[in-house]
Design a protein around this motif. Sequence first.
Motif, PDB file in Angstrom:
ATOM      1  N   MET A 171      34.586 -17.134-103.977  1.00  0.00           N
ATOM      2  CA  MET A 171      35.731 -15.999-103.896  1.00  0.00           C
ATOM      3  C   MET A 171      36.143 -15.961-102.441  1.00  0.00           C
ATOM      4  O   MET A 171      37.293 -15.352-102.276  1.00  0.00           O
ATOM      5  CB  MET A 171      35.107 -14.577-104.139  1.00  0.00           C
ATOM      6  CG  MET A 171      34.762 -14.415-105.654  1.00  0.00           C
ATOM      7  SD  MET A 171      36.320 -14.806-106.728  1.00  0.00           S
ATOM      8  CE  MET A 171      36.118 -16.383-107.390  1.00  0.00           C
ATOM      9  N   ILE A 172      35.575 -16.137-101.306  1.00  0.00           N
ATOM     10  CA  ILE A 172      36.288 -16.040 -99.895  1.00  0.00           C
ATOM     11  C   ILE A 172      37.409 -17.016 -99.997  1.00  0.00           C
ATOM     12  O   ILE A 172      38.641 -16.713 -99.781  1.00  0.00           O
ATOM     13  CB  ILE A 172      35.101 -16.304 -98.658  1.00  0.00           C
ATOM     14  CG1 ILE A 172      34.327 -15.249 -98.802  1.00  0.00           C
ATOM     15  CG2 ILE A 172      35.976 -16.610 -97.551  1.00  0.00           C
ATOM     16  CD1 ILE A 172      33.394 -15.350 -97.626  1.00  0.00           C
ATOM     17  N   LEU A 173      37.358 -18.221-100.264  1.00  0.00           N
ATOM     18  CA  LEU A 173      38.342 -18.962-100.436  1.00  0.00           C
ATOM     19  C   LEU A 173      39.247 -19.092-101.556  1.00  0.00           C
ATOM     20  O   LEU A 173      40.443 -19.146-101.368  1.00  0.00           O
ATOM     21  CB  LEU A 173      37.717 -20.453-100.421  1.00  0.00           C
ATOM     22  CG  LEU A 173      37.085 -21.250 -99.497  1.00  0.00           C
ATOM     23  CD1 LEU A 173      36.338 -22.275 -99.615  1.00  0.00           C
ATOM     24  CD2 LEU A 173      37.786 -21.072 -98.168  1.00  0.00           C
ATOM     25  N   ASP A 174      38.884 -18.430-102.667  1.00  0.00           N
ATOM     26  CA  ASP A 174      39.738 -18.295-103.817  1.00  0.00           C
ATOM     27  C   ASP A 174      40.609 -16.994-103.653  1.00  0.00           C
ATOM     28  O   ASP A 174      41.866 -17.020-103.767  1.00  0.00           O
ATOM     29  CB  ASP A 174      39.021 -18.121-105.124  1.00  0.00           C
ATOM     30  CG  ASP A 174      39.915 -17.897-106.304  1.00  0.00           C
ATOM     31  OD1 ASP A 174      40.704 -18.980-106.279  1.00  0.00           O
ATOM     32  OD2 ASP A 174      39.691 -16.952-107.293  1.00  0.00           O
ATOM     33  N   TRP A 175      39.998 -15.685-103.505  1.00  0.00           N
ATOM     34  CA  TRP A 175      40.842 -14.298-103.273  1.00  0.00           C
ATOM     35  C   TRP A 175      40.841 -14.009-101.895  1.00  0.00           C
ATOM     36  O   TRP A 175      41.685 -13.305-101.468  1.00  0.00           O
ATOM     37  CB  TRP A 175      40.135 -13.293-104.156  1.00  0.00           C
ATOM     38  CG  TRP A 175      40.751 -13.269-105.532  1.00  0.00           C
ATOM     39  CD1 TRP A 175      40.335 -13.486-106.788  1.00  0.00           C
ATOM     40  CD2 TRP A 175      41.983 -12.533-105.824  1.00  0.00           C
ATOM     41  NE1 TRP A 175      41.194 -13.158-107.750  1.00  0.00           N
ATOM     42  CE2 TRP A 175      42.272 -12.789-107.222  1.00  0.00           C
ATOM     43  CE3 TRP A 175      42.955 -11.818-104.923  1.00  0.00           C
ATOM     44  CZ2 TRP A 175      43.238 -12.031-107.557  1.00  0.00           C
ATOM     45  CZ3 TRP A 175      44.019 -11.359-105.599  1.00  0.00           C
ATOM     46  CH2 TRP A 175      44.338 -11.398-107.023  1.00  0.00           C
ATOM     47  N   GLY A 176      39.730 -14.262-100.975  1.00  0.00           N
ATOM     48  CA  GLY A 176      39.643 -13.762 -99.748  1.00  0.00           C
ATOM     49  C   GLY A 176      41.093 -14.255 -98.978  1.00  0.00           C
ATOM     50  O   GLY A 176      41.469 -13.649 -98.205  1.00  0.00           O
ATOM     51  N   VAL A 177      41.101 -15.644 -99.208  1.00  0.00           N
ATOM     52  CA  VAL A 177      42.224 -15.925 -98.473  1.00  0.00           C
ATOM     53  C   VAL A 177      43.629 -15.446 -98.780  1.00  0.00           C
ATOM     54  O   VAL A 177      44.558 -14.933 -97.697  1.00  0.00           O
ATOM     55  CB  VAL A 177      42.485 -17.618 -98.925  1.00  0.00           C
ATOM     56  CG1 VAL A 177      43.061 -17.554-100.256  1.00  0.00           C
ATOM     57  CG2 VAL A 177      43.691 -18.226 -98.093  1.00  0.00           C
ATOM     58  N   ARG A 328      45.275 -18.825 -88.566  1.00  0.00           N
ATOM     59  CA  ARG A 328      44.527 -17.728 -88.438  1.00  0.00           C
ATOM     60  C   ARG A 328      43.681 -17.189 -89.467  1.00  0.00           C
ATOM     61  O   ARG A 328      42.676 -16.617 -89.110  1.00  0.00           O
ATOM     62  CB  ARG A 328      45.685 -16.638 -87.960  1.00  0.00           C
ATOM     63  CG  ARG A 328      45.148 -15.019 -87.535  1.00  0.00           C
ATOM     64  CD  ARG A 328      46.130 -14.413 -87.354  1.00  0.00           C
ATOM     65  NE  ARG A 328      45.702 -13.160 -86.720  1.00  0.00           N
ATOM     66  CZ  ARG A 328      46.502 -12.051 -86.771  1.00  0.00           C
ATOM     67  NH1 ARG A 328      47.499 -11.827 -87.401  1.00  0.00           N
ATOM     68  NH2 ARG A 328      45.840 -10.730 -86.275  1.00  0.00           N
ATOM     69  N   VAL A 329      44.219 -17.174 -90.713  1.00  0.00           N
ATOM     70  CA  VAL A 329      43.647 -17.054 -91.905  1.00  0.00           C
ATOM     71  C   VAL A 329      42.368 -17.830 -91.964  1.00  0.00           C
ATOM     72  O   VAL A 329      41.160 -17.362 -92.255  1.00  0.00           O
ATOM     73  CB  VAL A 329      44.204 -16.928 -93.163  1.00  0.00           C
ATOM     74  CG1 VAL A 329      43.392 -16.732 -94.406  1.00  0.00           C
ATOM     75  CG2 VAL A 329      45.356 -15.662 -93.185  1.00  0.00           C
ATOM     76  N   MET A 330      42.248 -19.290 -91.979  1.00  0.00           N
ATOM     77  CA  MET A 330      41.204 -19.932 -91.884  1.00  0.00           C
ATOM     78  C   MET A 330      40.298 -19.836 -90.869  1.00  0.00           C
ATOM     79  O   MET A 330      39.182 -19.975 -91.152  1.00  0.00           O
ATOM     80  CB  MET A 330      41.781 -21.699 -91.740  1.00  0.00           C
ATOM     81  CG  MET A 330      40.732 -22.576 -91.621  1.00  0.00           C
ATOM     82  SD  MET A 330      39.850 -22.619 -93.395  1.00  0.00           S
ATOM     83  CE  MET A 330      41.230 -23.438 -94.378  1.00  0.00           C
TER      84      MET A 330
END
Length: 353
Positions: A171-177, A328-330
Amino acid sequence: MSKKKVAVVGYGGMGGWHVRNILASNVAELAGIWDISEQRRERAAEKELHVYTSLEDVLSDKSVDIITIATPNDHHMSIAIQAMEAGKNVICEKPVCMNSSELEKIIEASERTGKLFTVHQNRRWDCDYLMMKQVYASGELGEVFGVESRIQGSRGIPGDWRGHKEYGGGMILDWGVHLIDQMLRIVYDKKVEKLYCRCDHITNYEVDDGFKLDLYFEGDVTARIEVGTSHFVSMPRFYMTGTNGSAIINNWTENCRIVCCKNWDEKDVVPVVTAAGLTKTMAPRDEKTISESEIVRPTSDVHDFYRNVCKAVDGIEPQLVTHAQVMRVMKIMEAAFESDRLGQVIEIEDHLV
């Protein structure tokens, strides 16, 4: 500006979304699709879409201006670099790739080839986000000290590659991004100094099926970003509070409600009865001391993303989703994973972009 021809690589859920929007576009036209799945290729052919025979077939098509990548995350870097080296501009689904090292290679390829590379941060056009961004920028709440952003559902992680670490699931990579990108653009004037993250593993032990991420911005502003996939009653989508008021959006279909204080010096506060006593501290306010207003959901067109990309390819305007913003997001997502692994607050070096 002539229409740009776009080939979509990956014809799953988001690939189909891109195809539908390109077919209805006033700035782009669909060149065709490619997917490694024979079943998906057959489904595209049934809809009378042009189906390429291979990725190499896509890359060799001189009529293609832009390639949109909508594959699982672990293939993004390879396809993006190949596409730019073949002379194509690239739109990549989020998250852009697996880590910042891969992203650095993609950015290097973009700079080396002179081809545009950007990421489909489509939720910059969500109405709830746009309203909350407006509230923060207006200063109506006074000095904002807290922002909360939540997406909660009860169906767990989808039963596909999103449940597997090797494909970039979780979910961090799916929605968190998305939610991190939104938060950085809401609190646009402050850098993140540190963060703390805890991941959930309620239905999936390989990747996070939810998380709670606290971002500590300079100037004592705290942001809570929370995603859950095992919640049967959802908390508000957005909540913001400042020294002069609060704002709330319950879900992505509602307007934004704002309550501000117009009289701090109320003398005769009537106590309220609680379960085991009285309280003045938590007594509700009345219309004599507060004012209420609403922001109506704005008109928003997510296809403005494609309009911007096509203009950026022609040099008419700069791309909206930049390399620095994506990096920055990464970096924040990587720090969130590290915070969860260590179980502690992580200090980060952040830059406004």
